[in-house]
Design a protein around this motif. Sequence first.
Motif, short mmCIF file in Angstrom:
data_model
loop_
_atom_site.label_atom_id
_atom_site.label_comp_id
_atom_site.label_asym_id
_atom_site.label_seq_id
_atom_site.Cartn_x
_atom_site.Cartn_y
_atom_site.Cartn_z
N GLN A 1 0.81 -1.18 -0.03
CA GLN A 1 0.12 0.10 -0.01
C GLN A 1 0.80 1.30 0.28
O GLN A 1 0.61 2.45 -0.56
CB GLN A 1 -0.85 0.01 1.27
CG GLN A 1 -2.07 -0.96 1.09
CD GLN A 1 -2.92 -1.26 2.32
OE1 GLN A 1 -2.61 -0.54 3.37
NE2 GLN A 1 -4.20 -1.74 2.41
N LYS A 2 2.07 1.27 0.72
CA LYS A 2 2.72 2.44 0.84
C LYS A 2 3.62 2.84 -0.69
O LYS A 2 3.56 3.79 -1.10
CB LYS A 2 3.85 2.20 1.94
CG LYS A 2 3.32 1.87 3.19
CD LYS A 2 4.48 1.92 4.45
CE LYS A 2 3.64 1.89 5.67
NZ LYS A 2 4.78 1.82 6.83
N GLN B 1 1.15 4.04 -2.85
CA GLN B 1 0.90 5.57 -2.67
C GLN B 1 1.95 6.25 -3.34
O GLN B 1 1.75 7.36 -3.82
CB GLN B 1 0.82 5.91 -1.08
CG GLN B 1 -0.52 5.33 -0.43
CD GLN B 1 -0.67 5.40 0.80
OE1 GLN B 1 0.43 5.81 1.44
NE2 GLN B 1 -1.68 5.03 1.70
#
Length: 296
Positions: free
Chosen positions: A260-261, A264
């Motif tokens: 997820q990071k 992003q």
Amino acid sequence: MLNSSVLEVAIGLSFCYASLALIVSTVQEALASALHLRAHTLLDGIKTMLNDPRFNGMARALYSHALINPHDDGQAGQQDALKHKPSYIEPLHFAIALIDTIGRVPGNIDKLGQDIDTLRDPQLRRALQGIYLRANGNFTEFEDGVAAWFDSAMARVSGEYKRRSMLVSVLLSLLLTVLFNIDSIHLFKVLWQHPALAAQIAAVPTAADRATIDLMFSLPIGWQTFPPAFDGSFLLQVAGWLITTSSSLFGAPFWFSTLQKIMQLRGTGAKPDEQRPLSGPRGVRRTWNDYAEGGR
């Protein structure tokens, strides 16, 4: 925002590791539930704690108590005859059940001390005598002491269970890695040469469902020829298997969080309606420190 091949490769690797760890944890939980591993581990821990390895003394008496094993009839003469085994025991319930099993006069703390002194097992007798002396005649403190003793013993049992679970996790991961030929080194090379493959991962899956499996098989994994040739390249393939297997030790939550990071970082930033205004109330301009500290 960054949109380099490094991020694309990181996305592909992180997704592969996250999917593998998720499948491993799902299979492991299914095995633990089917084989009642937690219940067996708890029973073994109590047998060790009460120094009753043959299940013919205090452990058997406790497992006949309704607070410990309410779904059994209390008539089991040996371990294999138990119809039910609890997976969890409340510490206070353990303390009450142990006191009920030892004490002949309910609620009489003085008589309980005498009953403890008559216990046959010296190890159990010394442990309970120490707790009894520290309670100083207070029945509630004695219950709390026994519950704390149980908590301490179960902490060791929990540690042992986690170590066994980690070993099972590694073995399952190795099995799946070899079965599907998930070679991290080969995966890295292909993703580096063809970073567009990672673009197929549009969202982060949260379960071992069909979509997760389809996305995983869109990555360069699987066997092209079997059996492999046992040459120098095979040793490199084994090294890739070991890297993939070791990734499962971090667990699925770690890899999904990492994925997820990275997603992003790969994106283009927040939508306009989600961005903070540059000015505060009455036109007071906000500083970077205000935003970094979470101020509004």
